[in-house]
Design an enzyme around this catalytic site. Structure first.
Site, short mmCIF file in Angstrom:
data_model
loop_
_atom_site.label_atom_id
_atom_site.label_comp_id
_atom_site.label_asym_id
_atom_site.label_seq_id
_atom_site.Cartn_x
_atom_site.Cartn_y
_atom_site.Cartn_z
CE LYS A 149 -4.09 0.69 1.84
NZ LYS A 149 -5.24 0.65 1.02
CB SER A 150 3.38 2.45 -2.35
OG SER A 150 2.85 2.76 -3.59
#
Length: 288
Positions: A149-150
């Site tokens: 989850k960048s």
């Protein structure tokens, strides 16, 4: 509103990020979206575990223990007097220079926002969503793993624009070889002949917390479940389709690319899982 900012609670107007922060310059960082229900943070430990897993994947060392991070989330909720809300927890690489080198960032930036969110209007949960297939393809997992989850969400945003241009609110994203991956912000499930199916995460889908909760609920209730590679023909021919996500929770899809799904109404299995999920949010998490 009070924002947790690098160890302190500050007014939202004073919660400032440097223009040299690599989270802003390059999307170099990770985040989590978390829900609180009646003073219980839903699956907070699982969210924190995923946050640290994402950080490890990009070699970002978070200068706080997991327990300290949990305490910071609860502290932020209490400061804003929220019993029900949405938490956005963000860790960036921190302030650096105009180059890419992460070694030039002195220390990570950590901030937590606790507020409200309503992803879809209430009537959508009763009537179901109409969505489309995005023309934008999902990132190739070996190039940028969607399970991280960048802060780099441009791939999802471009697909979201496809949905907006079509007059809908969500879009299905396909892999480079046209398998169903996920939607722009949600995981996708289908029901066919009583069996619950969803794409495997290794083809380009986020390992969603709500996705995992839905799978657990299905197994607990004796509903047959499988991860399976799906094409759009499988989705069009499904008896039911629904999406899961932290902000969306569980919501039915009744039309895709203008094609009705099933009888064009939210299906019984999705409705059943919605009810079971509501019960779960009252017990599964960290009380504060």
């Amino acid at each position: 509103m009070k924002i947790y900012m690098n160890g302190k609670l500050v007014d939202d107007k004073k919660a400032n990020i440097s223009v040299f922060d690599h989270g802003l310059l390059y999307g170099d960082g990770v985040f989590e979206g978390i829900r609180a229900y009646n003073a219980l943070v839903f699956r907070l430990k699982e969210h924190i575990d995923r946050l640290y897993k994402s950080a490890d994947a990009i070699e970002l060392v978070i200068p706080m223990t997991k327990m300290e991070m949990i305490e910071a989330v609860i502290k932020t909720l209490k400061a804003n007097r929220l019993k029900d809300g949405y938490i956005r927890l963000v860790i960036t690489r921190g302030v650096g220079d105009l180059g890419l080198d992460p070694r030039n960032c002195s220390k990570p930036t950590i901030f937590i926002i606790a507020g409200k969110i309503a992803l879809y209007p209430k009537e959508f949960y009763q009537k179901g969503l109409e969505i489309v297939t995005a023309t934008t393809k999902r990132n190739f997992p070996q190039a940028l793993d969607p399970r991280i989850k960048s802060l780099n969400y441009l791939n999802n945003i471009l697909a979201k624009l496809d949905a907006i241009k079509s007059g809908t609110v969500e879009a299905i994203m396909l892999t480079y070889d046209d398998y169903v991956a996920e939607c722009t912000g949600d995981n996708i499930f289908i029901v066919k002949d009583g069996e619950l199916l969803t794409p495997p995460v290794d083809i380009g889908a986020l390992e969603g917390i709500t996705r995992d909760a839905c799978i657990s609920l299905a197994r607990r209730n004796g509903i047959p479940f499988n991860e399976k590679m799906l094409k759009m023909e499988d989705v069009y021919g499904a008896d039911e389709v629904f999406l899961t996500g932290t902000a969306a929770e569980i919501i039915s899809v009744v039309k895709i690319d203008k094609r009705p799904i099933g009888n064009g109404k939210p299906g019984p299995l999705a409705l059943r899982l919605m009810d079971e999920f509501k019960k779960l949010t009252k017990t599964d998490g960290v009380k504060y």
